[in-house]
Design an enzyme around this catalytic site. Sequence first.
Site, PDB file in Angstrom:
ATOM      1  N   PRO A   1       2.469  -0.408  -0.036  1.00 38.59           N
ATOM      2  CG  PRO A   1       4.301  -1.641   0.725  1.00 38.59           C
ATOM      3  CD  PRO A   1       2.877  -1.781   0.314  1.00 38.59           C
TER       4      PRO A   1
ATOM      5  CB  VAL B   1       8.996   3.024  -3.035  1.00 35.62           C
ATOM      6  CG1 VAL B   1      10.364   3.656  -3.246  1.00 35.62           C
ATOM      7  CG2 VAL B   1       8.896   2.433  -1.635  1.00 35.62           C
TER       8      VAL B   1
ATOM      9  CG  ASP C   1       3.038  -3.306  -3.687  1.00 32.83           C
ATOM     10  OD1 ASP C   1       3.673  -3.233  -2.622  1.00 32.83           O
ATOM     11  OD2 ASP C   1       1.957  -3.927  -3.799  1.00 32.83           O
ATOM     12  CG  HIS C   2       9.511  -1.088  -1.040  1.00 33.30           C
ATOM     13  ND1 HIS C   2      10.397  -2.136  -1.179  1.00 33.30           N
ATOM     14  CD2 HIS C   2      10.279   0.007  -0.845  1.00 33.30           C
ATOM     15  CE1 HIS C   2      11.636  -1.702  -1.058  1.00 33.30           C
ATOM     16  NE2 HIS C   2      11.596  -0.388  -0.862  1.00 33.30           N
ATOM     17  NE  ARG C   3       1.901  -5.083  -0.862  1.00 32.61           N
ATOM     18  CZ  ARG C   3       0.590  -5.237  -1.026  1.00 32.61           C
ATOM     19  NH1 ARG C   3      -0.129  -5.842  -0.082  1.00 32.61           N
ATOM     20  NH2 ARG C   3      -0.017  -4.809  -2.111  1.00 32.61           N
TER      21      ARG C   3
END
Length: 475
Positions: A269, A271, A445-447
Amino acid sequence: MPRYQQFRLPDAGEGLTEAEIVEWRVAVGDTVTVNQVIVEIETAKSLVELPCPFDGVVSALLVEEGVTVEVGTPIITVDTDPGGPEQDDAPAGADAASAESPAAATEPAAAEPAATSESATSESATSDPAAGETRAVLVGYGVRDDAPSRRRRAGEPGPAEPQPASAPASRPGGQRVLAKPPVRKLARDLHVDLATVSPTGPGGIVTREDVLARATEVRPQTLATYPNDEEPWLESGTVSPDGRSTVVPVRSVRKRTAEAMVASAFTAPHVSVFHTVDVTRTMRLVARLREEREFSDVRVTPLLIAAKALLIAVRRHPEVNASWRDETQEIVYKHYVNLGIAAQTPRGLVVPNIKDAHRLGLHDLAVALADLTAKARAGGTSPADMSDGTITITNVGVFGIDTGTPILNPGESAILAFGAIREQPWMHRGKVKPRHVTQLALSFDHRLVDGALGSKLLADVAAILEDPARALVWG
């Protein structure tokens, strides 16, 4: 008697399964020696020169230039005993065409493959005690299941003749077009179907002049051009009959880049956060360093300062330097920084990285950056150069672009886009003055990286570019 050895396309040490034959360095009839470079191949990652594992005379080139074949496919046949007495019979498994074309020659089942340990691309030998024979093994691949398990008895049918990687051009009625590899490459470049060319060479072989003449005849007269242009720019490929479009197969670096970017975009994901920063002091530092004797042997650019700023910011926020293991649901935090530099090359986008960049001073970082980009543009980037990257910079400013939303390099958690530096009005110490300004963009990576962490990292990079003296305090 002549002994024919076939050299199969080896694993180039990258774990890849196929490669494209770019250029043959030898022709049929040439004498070759062990470790002599005979062909240049292009994998999805780099250009590789393959040495010959045999001494002898080239009997056949089994794959044409421009053709992609799988690892293990025979690509060349070499007669390793050209001075021996002539055979009474043609090699088993060869048909009548074998006598006319060396490309049809096959390796006798009784011949023992020559091996050399001096080249990673050569074949090695392994013995089968049960069968009492020696079998050829491609380095890194083990014994093929379909390899013969014993020597052929007298009168026993020979092995099936290997087929070329792609069907050669044929004339109506199935007659094969005769042409040397350079002529075939010329025909591909000029988009000429060899089957439509009238041969004038001895024995019905198509010559270079035949191809050029045919190209003049079939050249489309309705090429789509802009006013005052003689012809459009056409990438190597197949031109449509009306000349208004070109179809180019997706292969090698561009194919691998597309696969990696699609996987990254739809797996991690993304951002992005942005920052506009006054880099006037950085520009002054660059000008000063260019005058320093210690930096006279390297090229000093704003990208060098941005790279150093990112390394310092990662040190202040080490949680950014991580990767996500989806299969085990783990996060791996790296205690080192392999700094990736996105480089545009004639073969497509590659992202080699500077190993352990966090340990380099500014001068050594400049040397490593220059070497890395020069090697990439020359097409010499190795698989090792592109593996195990931890964070990347893409310099979109070199194209005059202000900023963008870069896609993560697979396996990394962040990428910094460094935009064009422009002189523009800026509020400085209460007054509007002309200042050098750029835009930074950080995708992450928003994780692994939340908005706060990503923003802090970008803010630190911007702070150092605004005032490089901070590097002395934070670094």
